[in-house]
Design a protein around this motif. Sequence first.
Motif, short mmCIF file in Angstrom:
data_model
loop_
_atom_site.label_atom_id
_atom_site.label_comp_id
_atom_site.label_asym_id
_atom_site.label_seq_id
_atom_site.Cartn_x
_atom_site.Cartn_y
_atom_site.Cartn_z
N ALA A 273 0.85 -1.19 0.00
CA ALA A 273 0.00 0.00 0.00
C ALA A 273 0.88 1.24 0.00
N ASN A 274 0.41 2.33 -0.59
CA ASN A 274 1.16 3.57 -0.59
C ASN A 274 1.37 4.04 0.85
N GLY A 275 2.61 4.40 1.16
CA GLY A 275 2.87 4.87 2.51
C GLY A 275 4.34 4.81 2.85
N LEU A 276 4.64 5.07 4.12
CA LEU A 276 6.01 5.11 4.64
C LEU A 276 6.30 3.81 5.39
N TYR A 277 7.40 3.15 5.03
CA TYR A 277 7.75 1.84 5.58
C TYR A 277 9.14 1.87 6.19
N PRO A 278 9.38 1.13 7.26
CA PRO A 278 10.75 0.80 7.62
C PRO A 278 11.36 -0.06 6.50
N VAL A 279 12.58 0.21 6.12
CA VAL A 279 13.20 -0.55 5.03
C VAL A 279 13.19 -2.04 5.34
N ARG A 280 13.41 -2.40 6.61
CA ARG A 280 13.49 -3.82 6.96
C ARG A 280 12.17 -4.56 6.74
N SER A 281 11.04 -3.84 6.63
CA SER A 281 9.75 -4.51 6.43
C SER A 281 9.43 -4.72 4.96
N LEU A 282 10.36 -4.35 4.06
CA LEU A 282 10.14 -4.51 2.62
C LEU A 282 10.89 -5.73 2.09
N ALA A 283 11.03 -6.77 2.91
CA ALA A 283 11.90 -7.90 2.58
C ALA A 283 11.20 -9.04 1.86
N THR A 284 9.94 -8.90 1.49
CA THR A 284 9.23 -9.99 0.80
C THR A 284 9.90 -10.33 -0.52
N CYS A 285 10.24 -11.60 -0.71
CA CYS A 285 10.84 -12.05 -1.97
C CYS A 285 9.74 -12.19 -3.01
N GLU A 286 9.83 -11.42 -4.08
CA GLU A 286 8.77 -11.41 -5.08
C GLU A 286 8.97 -12.47 -6.15
N LEU A 287 9.92 -13.38 -5.88
CA LEU A 287 10.07 -14.56 -6.73
C LEU A 287 9.22 -15.72 -6.22
N LEU A 288 8.76 -15.61 -4.98
CA LEU A 288 7.93 -16.68 -4.41
C LEU A 288 6.58 -16.74 -5.12
N PRO A 289 5.90 -17.89 -5.08
CA PRO A 289 4.54 -17.96 -5.60
C PRO A 289 3.66 -16.94 -4.90
N PRO A 290 2.69 -16.35 -5.58
CA PRO A 290 1.86 -15.30 -4.98
C PRO A 290 1.25 -15.69 -3.64
#
Length: 350
Positions: A273-290
């Motif tokens: 979602a649009n907004g401000l995030y801690p960088v460490r919380s953006l660690a989802t691997c987008e190669l994984l199955p949805p």
Amino acid sequence: LERVLATLKMVVTFSFVPHYWFEHDRPRTGSLFTLALPLLFFLPRSRRLWLGAGVGLGALVCWAATYWVDRNLQTFTPVLIAVTAAILARAWTMGVLARAGVLLLVALQLVSSGDVIFAGSGRVTDAMSLIQSGAGNAKNRFTRYRSEYVALGASLPKDATIMFHNWHLTLGVDRRVLHDAIGFQGIIDYRKLDTPQALYHRLKELGVTHVAQVPNVDPGLSRKEEIVFQAFADLYRDTTRSFGGLRVFELPATPPVAREPTRALVLGLRGYANGLYPVRSLATCELLPPAKQRFAAPDAESDSPFDLLDNADAVLIGSSVQLDADDSVQLDRDFRVVAAYSALKLWLRR
């Protein structure tokens, strides 16, 4: 049970039925092994051949029960080749009719798969061009072949260790090489690296002396990886050298001292979602199955996301986002682009 039945079926049909890589409906890699197995029932003194066939079938079962990627078959293809050759050689000694059958099987394989060596990214054409380039000038054949990789390797000390970021092509470098891409290695894990300084120390632990990347081709497989690595590489932008499309810098003896990108403003990115995030919380691997991807919620949101810009150290904006003039001016005043891809751009605070 469904998986077991599918595994047993795949062991028999893997070379005849398209399932992943090759779109075909003709016998190709491995077909002769399958077709030669019935001959075992007619061969005398074939105990060792049965043992070899059992090993080959066991390997096929392991593959068919896990991950149906054709290139994974290469791991044990030599076993299938050796067993097939032994069966056909033994059958050849059994008389004229047996020889006719062997010739028919081999001819079937050649006719059905002879075009495979000419398929795929112009590799045969490239190889022939390289061979032809040596006509009358053989000593200089490799002067320009992968010249940027050769030049890069020649510029480094013999004991250098170079880490390629998100890039696995290295032929010609002729130095010890590490990768950081998910799926190619497991010793560099960006989920555990929150800052450029942490990445520096991890690379030093692994003996890395130089870092290379091909900018703006593919972003990291997580947004955290993209921010941490690009903030790290940006610290050395003044000492970075270019070799064709490659960008290379040396790791200094002392760790970097710089502002850490701890918060990122995210706009128009899939999953977030649009907004401000801690960088460490953006660690989802987008190669994984949805179904396996889990995206964090922002720490702060706003109807006008640019109101959050003053609290951000980095900005990630998807290609679908259209900025108005005032937002663009504010962004360019306080930030600068360090990576630009077809799907997103990354800014770091000046």
